[in-house]
Design a protein around this motif. Sequence first.
Motif, PDB file in Angstrom:
ATOM      1  N   ASN A 170      23.295  23.864 -33.237  1.00  0.00           N
ATOM      2  CA  ASN A 170      22.972  22.783 -34.104  1.00  0.00           C
ATOM      3  C   ASN A 170      21.714  22.179 -33.334  1.00  0.00           C
ATOM      4  OD1 ASN A 170      22.609  20.119 -35.194  1.00  0.00           O
ATOM      5  ND2 ASN A 170      24.737  20.507 -36.105  1.00  0.00           N
ATOM      6  N   ASN A 171      20.559  22.573 -33.838  1.00  0.00           N
ATOM      7  CA  ASN A 171      19.234  21.883 -33.439  1.00  0.00           C
ATOM      8  C   ASN A 171      18.967  20.625 -33.425  1.00  0.00           C
ATOM      9  OD1 ASN A 171      18.628  24.823 -33.110  1.00  0.00           O
ATOM     10  ND2 ASN A 171      18.282  24.964 -35.105  1.00  0.00           N
ATOM     11  N   ALA A 172      19.258  20.020 -34.440  1.00  0.00           N
ATOM     12  CA  ALA A 172      19.271  18.509 -34.469  1.00  0.00           C
ATOM     13  C   ALA A 172      20.010  17.670 -33.566  1.00  0.00           C
ATOM     14  CB  ALA A 172      19.499  18.048 -35.978  1.00  0.00           C
ATOM     15  N   ALA A 173      21.318  18.155 -33.347  1.00  0.00           N
ATOM     16  CA  ALA A 173      22.283  17.472 -32.434  1.00  0.00           C
ATOM     17  C   ALA A 173      21.743  17.750 -31.052  1.00  0.00           C
ATOM     18  CB  ALA A 173      23.618  18.278 -32.712  1.00  0.00           C
ATOM     19  N   ILE A 174      21.183  18.999 -30.921  1.00  0.00           N
ATOM     20  CA  ILE A 174      20.520  19.340 -29.502  1.00  0.00           C
ATOM     21  C   ILE A 174      19.448  18.417 -29.021  1.00  0.00           C
ATOM     22  CG2 ILE A 174      19.308  20.981 -28.058  1.00  0.00           C
ATOM     23  CD1 ILE A 174      21.393  23.196 -29.343  1.00  0.00           C
ATOM     24  N   ALA A 175      18.658  18.315 -30.378  1.00  0.00           N
ATOM     25  CA  ALA A 175      17.471  17.345 -30.072  1.00  0.00           C
ATOM     26  C   ALA A 175      17.884  15.857 -29.763  1.00  0.00           C
ATOM     27  CB  ALA A 175      16.627  17.552 -30.954  1.00  0.00           C
ATOM     28  N   ALA A 176      18.622  15.414 -30.311  1.00  0.00           N
ATOM     29  CA  ALA A 176      19.277  14.153 -30.584  1.00  0.00           C
ATOM     30  C   ALA A 176      19.949  13.993 -29.108  1.00  0.00           C
ATOM     31  CB  ALA A 176      20.315  13.882 -31.445  1.00  0.00           C
ATOM     32  N   GLN A 177      20.671  14.833 -28.706  1.00  0.00           N
ATOM     33  CA  GLN A 177      21.482  14.727 -27.208  1.00  0.00           C
ATOM     34  C   GLN A 177      20.246  14.639 -26.231  1.00  0.00           C
ATOM     35  OE1 GLN A 177      24.712  14.062 -26.591  1.00  0.00           O
ATOM     36  NE2 GLN A 177      24.384  13.818 -24.433  1.00  0.00           N
ATOM     37  N   THR A 181      20.127  11.307 -23.601  1.00  0.00           N
ATOM     38  CA  THR A 181      20.310  11.495 -22.124  1.00  0.00           C
ATOM     39  C   THR A 181      19.002  10.841 -21.470  1.00  0.00           C
ATOM     40  OG1 THR A 181      21.011  13.607 -22.508  1.00  0.00           O
ATOM     41  CG2 THR A 181      20.021  13.305 -20.278  1.00  0.00           C
ATOM     42  N   GLN A 182      17.823  10.683 -22.284  1.00  0.00           N
ATOM     43  CA  GLN A 182      16.603  10.024 -21.746  1.00  0.00           C
ATOM     44  C   GLN A 182      16.637   8.537 -22.090  1.00  0.00           C
ATOM     45  OE1 GLN A 182      12.677  12.377 -22.284  1.00  0.00           O
ATOM     46  NE2 GLN A 182      14.050  13.914 -23.418  1.00  0.00           N
ATOM     47  N   GLY A 183      17.719   7.902 -22.611  1.00  0.00           N
ATOM     48  CA  GLY A 183      17.990   6.617 -22.664  1.00  0.00           C
ATOM     49  C   GLY A 183      17.567   6.012 -23.971  1.00  0.00           C
ATOM     50  N   ARG A 184      17.398   6.859 -25.322  1.00  0.00           N
ATOM     51  CA  ARG A 184      16.967   6.624 -26.489  1.00  0.00           C
ATOM     52  C   ARG A 184      18.173   6.447 -27.250  1.00  0.00           C
ATOM     53  NH1 ARG A 184      11.944   5.504 -25.683  1.00  0.00           N
ATOM     54  NH2 ARG A 184      11.948   5.387 -28.002  1.00  0.00           N
ATOM     55  N   ARG A 185      18.165   5.567 -28.077  1.00  0.00           N
ATOM     56  CA  ARG A 185      19.200   5.230 -29.209  1.00  0.00           C
ATOM     57  C   ARG A 185      18.791   5.970 -30.515  1.00  0.00           C
ATOM     58  NH1 ARG A 185      23.521   2.208 -30.130  1.00  0.00           N
ATOM     59  NH2 ARG A 185      24.119   1.079 -32.141  1.00  0.00           N
ATOM     60  N   VAL A 186      19.320   6.858 -30.624  1.00  0.00           N
ATOM     61  CA  VAL A 186      18.995   7.870 -31.621  1.00  0.00           C
ATOM     62  C   VAL A 186      19.467   7.720 -33.165  1.00  0.00           C
ATOM     63  CG1 VAL A 186      18.864  10.569 -32.395  1.00  0.00           C
ATOM     64  CG2 VAL A 186      18.457   9.620 -29.919  1.00  0.00           C
ATOM     65  N   ALA A 187      19.026   7.888 -34.193  1.00  0.00           N
ATOM     66  CA  ALA A 187      19.634   8.031 -35.546  1.00  0.00           C
ATOM     67  C   ALA A 187      19.177   9.276 -35.958  1.00  0.00           C
ATOM     68  CB  ALA A 187      19.159   6.955 -36.311  1.00  0.00           C
ATOM     69  N   ILE A 188      20.078   9.977 -36.652  1.00  0.00           N
ATOM     70  CA  ILE A 188      19.853  11.385 -37.280  1.00  0.00           C
ATOM     71  C   ILE A 188      19.997  11.265 -38.969  1.00  0.00           C
ATOM     72  CG2 ILE A 188      20.539  13.718 -37.710  1.00  0.00           C
ATOM     73  CD1 ILE A 188      21.759  13.447 -34.891  1.00  0.00           C
ATOM     74  N   GLY A 207      29.870   6.489 -31.062  1.00  0.00           N
ATOM     75  CA  GLY A 207      29.173   5.594 -31.524  1.00  0.00           C
ATOM     76  C   GLY A 207      27.685   5.199 -31.108  1.00  0.00           C
ATOM     77  N   ASP A 208      27.522   6.061 -30.236  1.00  0.00           N
ATOM     78  CA  ASP A 208      25.915   6.107 -29.754  1.00  0.00           C
ATOM     79  C   ASP A 208      24.985   6.644 -30.521  1.00  0.00           C
ATOM     80  OD1 ASP A 208      27.087   8.394 -28.984  1.00  0.00           O
ATOM     81  OD2 ASP A 208      25.678   8.717 -27.107  1.00  0.00           O
ATOM     82  N   VAL A 209      25.426   7.510 -31.290  1.00  0.00           N
ATOM     83  CA  VAL A 209      24.272   8.151 -32.347  1.00  0.00           C
ATOM     84  C   VAL A 209      24.744   8.007 -33.941  1.00  0.00           C
ATOM     85  CG1 VAL A 209      23.501  10.395 -33.032  1.00  0.00           C
ATOM     86  CG2 VAL A 209      23.856  10.172 -30.666  1.00  0.00           C
ATOM     87  N   LEU A 210      23.821   7.625 -34.623  1.00  0.00           N
ATOM     88  CA  LEU A 210      24.231   7.190 -36.087  1.00  0.00           C
ATOM     89  C   LEU A 210      23.783   8.538 -36.918  1.00  0.00           C
ATOM     90  CD1 LEU A 210      24.858   5.239 -38.419  1.00  0.00           C
ATOM     91  CD2 LEU A 210      22.218   4.998 -38.520  1.00  0.00           C
ATOM     92  N   THR A 211      24.798   8.896 -37.724  1.00  0.00           N
ATOM     93  CA  THR A 211      24.477  10.250 -38.548  1.00  0.00           C
ATOM     94  C   THR A 211      24.388   9.625 -39.823  1.00  0.00           C
ATOM     95  OG1 THR A 211      26.616  10.826 -38.489  1.00  0.00           O
ATOM     96  CG2 THR A 211      25.314  11.910 -36.865  1.00  0.00           C
ATOM     97  N   VAL A 212      23.280  10.123 -40.621  1.00  0.00           N
ATOM     98  CA  VAL A 212      23.163   9.790 -42.067  1.00  0.00           C
ATOM     99  C   VAL A 212      22.896  11.110 -42.949  1.00  0.00           C
ATOM    100  CG1 VAL A 212      22.025   8.222 -43.830  1.00  0.00           C
ATOM    101  CG2 VAL A 212      22.338   7.427 -41.479  1.00  0.00           C
ATOM    102  N   SER A 213      23.373  11.288 -44.000  1.00  0.00           N
ATOM    103  CA  SER A 213      23.151  12.305 -44.840  1.00  0.00           C
ATOM    104  C   SER A 213      22.934  12.190 -46.319  1.00  0.00           C
ATOM    105  CB  SER A 213      24.131  13.562 -44.375  1.00  0.00           C
ATOM    106  OG  SER A 213      23.853  14.797 -45.254  1.00  0.00           O
ATOM    107  N   VAL A 214      22.006  12.583 -46.885  1.00  0.00           N
ATOM    108  CA  VAL A 214      21.410  12.352 -48.152  1.00  0.00           C
ATOM    109  C   VAL A 214      21.563  14.002 -48.996  1.00  0.00           C
ATOM    110  CG1 VAL A 214      19.952  11.722 -49.937  1.00  0.00           C
ATOM    111  CG2 VAL A 214      20.107  10.487 -47.904  1.00  0.00           C
ATOM    112  N   HIS A 215      22.538  14.195 -49.631  1.00  0.00           N
ATOM    113  CA  HIS A 215      22.713  15.756 -50.211  1.00  0.00           C
ATOM    114  C   HIS A 215      23.138  15.501 -51.349  1.00  0.00           C
ATOM    115  CE1 HIS A 215      26.126  13.873 -47.932  1.00  0.00           C
ATOM    116  NE2 HIS A 215      26.759  14.446 -48.790  1.00  0.00           N
TER     117      HIS A 215
END
Length: 340
Positions: A170-177, A181-188, A207-215
Amino acid sequence: MKAFLDPRQSRHDPRMFLKAGVPRPNPEAPGRVDRLREGALAAGCTLVAPRDNGSGPIAAIHPAEYLDFLATAHDRWQSVDGASDEVIPNVHPSRHAGSRPDGIVGQAGWHMADTACPIAADTWTSAYWSAQTALGAADAALQDGVAYALCRPPGHHAFADMAGGFCFLNNAAIAAQSLTTQGRRVAIIDIDVHHGNGTQGIFYQRGDVLTVSVHADPAAFYPFFWGHAHERGAGPGEGANLNLPLPFGTGDDGFLAAVETACGRIALFGADSLVVSLGLDAHEGDPFRALAVTTPGFSRIAARLADLRLPSVLVQEGGYLQPALGDNLAHFLTGWSTAP
């Protein structure tokens, strides 16, 4: 804008695609790389090869036994008498109960959600470098504000320990993680025609990563079992997942209205970094033909997301071989770069 790509991502060449019980050519073909590269260059991108960050950032999302399965499955499969050239499971357990088996046939069913993720001799190599491509773009986004990852094979249907729907890592999850790890608050935000079920599953109880999907509405469309509006997250992740399913045939205005809702939630979450799972298969001419976004519509979608003013990683997901594929990417990237 930098566009990350490693040539080894083209080695994965899946043959099998089972649709309504009929074997068909797999639409996730290596030729996608050529069309998408052309689109990135047409948008003025500079192609960059990713460096090898090793397996650590990948293992932060995917457990070691799953990575070992992906790396060794094809060789092990070839030891089965009469086995096909590609690893394709013929049994799928209920993951609500049961035990992980030792044999490769059982493990294929355990780690592969469907028949749309065949594993061939070069699948692991391509998937590994697809993940490295996402990591390279994530680092560049923090420096430059935005970067494009030409990830192929795609990733958003891959759960932590299960491939599916053309996806392995999961490339998007790997990038988000990596950003987290670098202290960012991430939304996907996932704008593929198919729901990003693997991404949702990975972060569903966080709860530290927001996931939103339009599909497209999954009631009668892949991935069927996930992507419904009532799925909001669980435990610490309750309220950190938002699904915005759309009726079949939705065009630019309806899609953009959903993106507007998504942007409002991202702002309320207080994200300081964005990962875009960029599917171009919502286009009216895509072979899956579920939604009807136009080529100029991708420019409008990009401009709205760019208006969030967040460091952003644009991770390629779907979008399949058809005449407008490269133009769709070029319009999205240009729309992002020229946003006011």
